[in-house]
Design a protein around this motif. Structure first.
Motif, PDB file in Angstrom:
ATOM      1  N   TYR B  90       9.504   9.760   3.322  1.00 24.39           N
ATOM      2  CA  TYR B  90       9.876   9.182   4.810  1.00 24.39           C
ATOM      3  C   TYR B  90       8.626   9.357   5.704  1.00 24.39           C
ATOM      4  N   LEU B  91       8.353   8.231   6.067  1.00 23.32           N
ATOM      5  CA  LEU B  91       7.088   8.204   6.863  1.00 23.32           C
ATOM      6  C   LEU B  91       7.409   7.798   8.309  1.00 23.32           C
ATOM      7  N   CYS B  92       6.753   8.623   8.969  1.00 27.21           N
ATOM      8  CA  CYS B  92       6.601   8.356  10.413  1.00 27.21           C
ATOM      9  C   CYS B  92       5.532   7.636  11.002  1.00 27.21           C
ATOM     10  N   ALA B  93       5.312   6.752  11.859  1.00 28.69           N
ATOM     11  CA  ALA B  93       4.003   6.129  12.360  1.00 28.69           C
ATOM     12  C   ALA B  93       4.154   5.920  13.961  1.00 28.69           C
ATOM     13  N   SER B  94       2.923   5.903  14.596  1.00 28.03           N
ATOM     14  CA  SER B  94       2.998   5.273  16.007  1.00 28.03           C
ATOM     15  C   SER B  94       2.222   4.772  16.335  1.00 28.03           C
ATOM     16  N   SER B  95       2.058   3.715  17.377  1.00 24.72           N
ATOM     17  CA  SER B  95       0.893   2.976  17.942  1.00 24.72           C
ATOM     18  C   SER B  95       1.225   2.947  19.470  1.00 24.72           C
ATOM     19  N   MET B  96      -0.048   2.596  19.947  1.00 25.37           N
ATOM     20  CA  MET B  96      -0.139   2.719  21.328  1.00 25.37           C
ATOM     21  C   MET B  96       1.253   1.995  21.953  1.00 25.37           C
TER      22      MET B  96
END
Lengths: 112, 115
Positions: B90-96
């Motif tokens: 399970y991957l978490c990612a973020s962006s501006m």
């Protein structure tokens, strides 16, 4: 709906040889195109992306990819690979709403 | 700049048990994503948050999966009850922001094994 097909699940190649990792996509809307790399025991990292403008985009470590709209492809190439390029490579598309769809990945193994 | 943090890194549970994963995005990033990556496949988007609101959860199995992002910062993904087919990273990612041109930054992932 959009989809991404990476045509090769595994690509073995000798060090200093050229390599091409193939990616085709389909979408009913305009998309942006990305290549991500995942080195062993590390997280996904952005390698390069096509947003607009020149259809040839380059990364800082010698990879390049060319957006071909007529063939709906975004193949990744490197003229001479190193052992350190051994990793899994993912092609992805993102639509205007910001939703990403990934391919199933290509494992690049560089042999000495 | 600190990256996306996730915990735990590994989790082994038995089917029908519950499990929760935690994600702390890069400071200032408004958009947060949870992906499921089954062995041999690419990441599949489960849910996307913009601040503390849900933008897309069309592929989230809502009968067993839930996610929240309180105060628009940290996020938790829960599975209750787990099934064998939930075994995945399970991957978490973020962006501006949710702008399509923004780069997504990924965390190291949580590897879940359901026995």
């Amino acid at each position: 709906a959009q989809s991404v097909t990476q045509l090769d699940s595994q690509v073995p190649v000798f060090e200093e040889a050229p390599v091409e990792l193939r990616c085709n996509y389909s979408s009913s809307v305009s998309v942006y195109l990305f290549w991500y790399v995942q080195y062993p025991n590390q997280g996904l990292q952005l390698l390069l992306k096509y947003l607009s403008g020149s259809t040839l985009v380059e990364s800082i470590n010698g990879f390049e990819a060319e957006f071909n709209k007529s063939q709906t492809s975004f193949h990744l190439r490197k003229p001479s690979v190193h052992i350190s390029d051994t990793a899994e490579y993912f092609c992805a598309v993102k639509d205007g709403a910001g939703k990403s769809t990934f391919g199933d990945g290509t494992t690049l193994t560089v042999k000495p | 700049e600190a990256g996306v943090a996730q915990s735990p890194r590994y989790k082994i549970i038995e089917k029908r048990q519950s499990v929760a994963f935690w994600c702390n995005p890069i400071s200032g990033h408004a958009t947060l994503y949870w992906y499921q990556q089954i062995l041999g496949q690419g990441p599949k988007l489960l849910i996307q948050f913009q601040n503390n609101g849900v933008v897309d959860d069309s592929q989230l199995p809502k009968d067993r999966f839930s996610a929240e992002r309180l105060k628009g910062v940290d996020s938790t993904l829960k599975i209750q009850p787990a099934k064998l087919e939930d075994s995945a990273v399970y991957l978490c990612a973020s962006s501006m922001d949710r702008v399509s041109t923004d780069t997504q930054y990924f965390g190291p992932g949580t590897r879940l094994t359901v026995l």
